[in-house]
Design an enzyme around this catalytic site. Structure first.
Site, short mmCIF file in Angstrom:
data_model
loop_
_atom_site.label_atom_id
_atom_site.label_comp_id
_atom_site.label_asym_id
_atom_site.label_seq_id
_atom_site.Cartn_x
_atom_site.Cartn_y
_atom_site.Cartn_z
N LYS A 56 0.83 -1.30 -0.06
CA LYS A 56 -0.08 0.11 -0.09
C LYS A 56 0.90 1.20 -0.07
CE LYS A 56 -1.72 -2.01 3.83
NZ LYS A 56 -2.61 -2.48 4.79
N GLY A 57 2.03 1.13 0.49
CA GLY A 57 3.05 2.24 0.48
C GLY A 57 3.12 3.20 -0.47
N GLU A 113 7.17 2.10 -6.27
CA GLU A 113 7.45 1.51 -5.15
C GLU A 113 7.66 2.78 -4.10
OE1 GLU A 113 7.31 -0.53 -2.71
OE2 GLU A 113 8.90 -1.74 -2.31
N ASP A 114 7.33 2.45 -2.96
CA ASP A 114 7.67 3.63 -2.13
C ASP A 114 9.01 3.91 -1.33
OD1 ASP A 114 7.56 1.21 -0.39
OD2 ASP A 114 6.11 1.87 1.25
N ASP A 117 15.01 -0.54 0.34
CA ASP A 117 15.82 -0.80 1.75
C ASP A 117 16.73 -1.74 1.56
OD1 ASP A 117 15.77 -0.10 4.59
OD2 ASP A 117 15.11 -1.89 5.04
N LYS A 166 17.07 3.90 0.35
CA LYS A 166 18.16 4.13 1.34
C LYS A 166 19.06 2.90 0.86
CE LYS A 166 14.83 3.70 5.16
NZ LYS A 166 14.77 2.95 6.35
N PHE A 191 14.18 5.48 9.92
CA PHE A 191 12.86 4.81 9.51
C PHE A 191 12.11 6.22 9.43
CE2 PHE A 191 8.96 3.06 9.91
CZ PHE A 191 9.09 1.93 9.19
N VAL A 192 11.32 6.31 8.12
CA VAL A 192 10.60 7.23 7.81
C VAL A 192 9.22 6.77 7.67
CG1 VAL A 192 12.61 8.70 6.81
CG2 VAL A 192 11.43 7.02 5.43
N ASP A 237 4.19 3.78 6.02
CA ASP A 237 3.62 3.52 7.52
C ASP A 237 4.71 3.07 8.55
OD1 ASP A 237 4.00 0.84 6.33
OD2 ASP A 237 2.78 0.11 7.92
N ARG A 287 0.58 6.84 7.05
CA ARG A 287 0.38 7.06 5.79
C ARG A 287 -0.07 8.21 5.02
NH1 ARG A 287 1.73 1.91 3.76
NH2 ARG A 287 0.81 0.03 5.06
P1 IMP Z 1 13.23 -4.11 0.88
O1 IMP Z 1 12.86 -5.51 0.49
O2 IMP Z 1 13.96 -4.24 2.14
O3 IMP Z 1 13.79 -3.06 0.21
O4 IMP Z 1 11.81 -3.55 1.45
C1 IMP Z 1 11.30 -2.28 0.93
C2 IMP Z 1 10.03 -2.20 1.92
O5 IMP Z 1 10.07 -2.08 3.13
C3 IMP Z 1 9.16 -0.88 1.44
O6 IMP Z 1 8.07 -1.11 0.40
C4 IMP Z 1 8.51 -0.49 2.77
O7 IMP Z 1 7.10 -1.01 2.85
C5 IMP Z 1 9.31 -1.19 3.77
N1 IMP Z 1 10.37 -0.05 4.45
C6 IMP Z 1 11.68 0.05 4.40
N2 IMP Z 1 12.16 0.92 4.98
C7 IMP Z 1 11.02 1.68 5.44
C8 IMP Z 1 10.99 3.12 6.33
O8 IMP Z 1 11.87 3.85 6.67
N3 IMP Z 1 9.69 3.53 6.66
C9 IMP Z 1 8.57 2.50 6.24
N4 IMP Z 1 8.64 1.31 5.41
C10 IMP Z 1 9.85 0.94 5.16
MG MG Z 2 5.28 -1.06 4.78
#
Ligand code: IMP
Ligand code: MG
Length: 175
Positions: free
Chosen positions: A41-42, A97-98, A101, A129, A150-151, A157, A163
């Site tokens: 949903k991000g 994508e939001d 990470d 990030k 963490f944002v 969220d 959100r």
């Molecule tokens: P990844 O597979 O670790 O790249 O995961 C990315 C997902 O983790 C994003 O779509 C977010 O839902 C969540 N996420 C990562 N960092 C944050 C943050 O700082 N705030 C909120 N959600 C985050």
């Molecule tokens: Mg999330």
């Protein structure tokens, strides 16, 4: 307990950035009709603003994948919770994508959609990030590179909260 300790990106900057990204995508996809996929949903707030800045014919779709639970550390385990409504074989797919990470979610998703025969797959992430990568992954379009904080807000969220904030804030979590 948690609170917003600081605003990292304000509403006005976001609007400017989203417009720039939209125009860049518009140029890159000229003559094409991409399938633009919101990763739920991000990305929904970013998605809604971004597509209104891309003056091209396009098809909307959505997908939901799980990576995080209610915590703030990536599990590296990607599961499809809601799949695309329509086959993307032969399509130019743009995933929205939001935040990137660890990179696990987008790496797994793009390789899955490649296997389904998409003509092209690109990823546009609002935030990135890079210091948190555990896998080799780079998005095609990124709004902002941010530090390891963490944002929340603008779609992002913490335990389904925040959100709807119109800005991106740093969340401070204390017990
Ligand atoms: P990844 O597979 O670790 O790249 O995961 C990315 C997902 O983790 C994003 O779509 C977010 O839902 C969540 N996420 C990562 N960092 C944050 C943050 O700082 N705030 C909120 N959600 C985050
Ligand atoms: Mg999330």
């Amino acid at each position: 307990m948690e609170k917003i300790s600081r605003i990292l990106i304000d509403e006005e900057s976001i609007a400017k950035k989203v417009k720039e990204l939209g125009k860049q995508i518009e140029r890159d996809y000229a003559g094409k009709t991409p399938v633009v996929v919101a990763i739920l949903k991000g990305s929904i707030i970013f998605y809604a603003d971004l597509v209104r800045n891309i003056n091209l014919p396009m098809r909307f779709d959505t997908m939901s994948v799980s990576s995080y639970g209610s915590g703030t550390v990536s599990s590296g385990n990607v599961k499809i919770k809601k799949d695309l409504a329509k086959d993307i074989c032969g399509e130019d797919v743009l995933l929205i994508e939001d935040i990137i990470d660890s990179g696990n979610t987008m790496k797994a998703l793009t390789s899955l959609l490649e296997h389904r025969g998409a003509k092209s797959i690109k990823v546009c992430s609002f935030l990135d990030k890079p210091s948190r990568r555990t896998t080799d992954y780079k998005a095609n379009y990124v709004g902002y590179e941010i530090p390891d904080e963490f944002v929340v807000g603008y779609g992002l969220d913490y335990d389904e909260k925040y959100r709807n904030l119109p800005y991106v804030g740093i969340l401070e979590i204390t017990d």
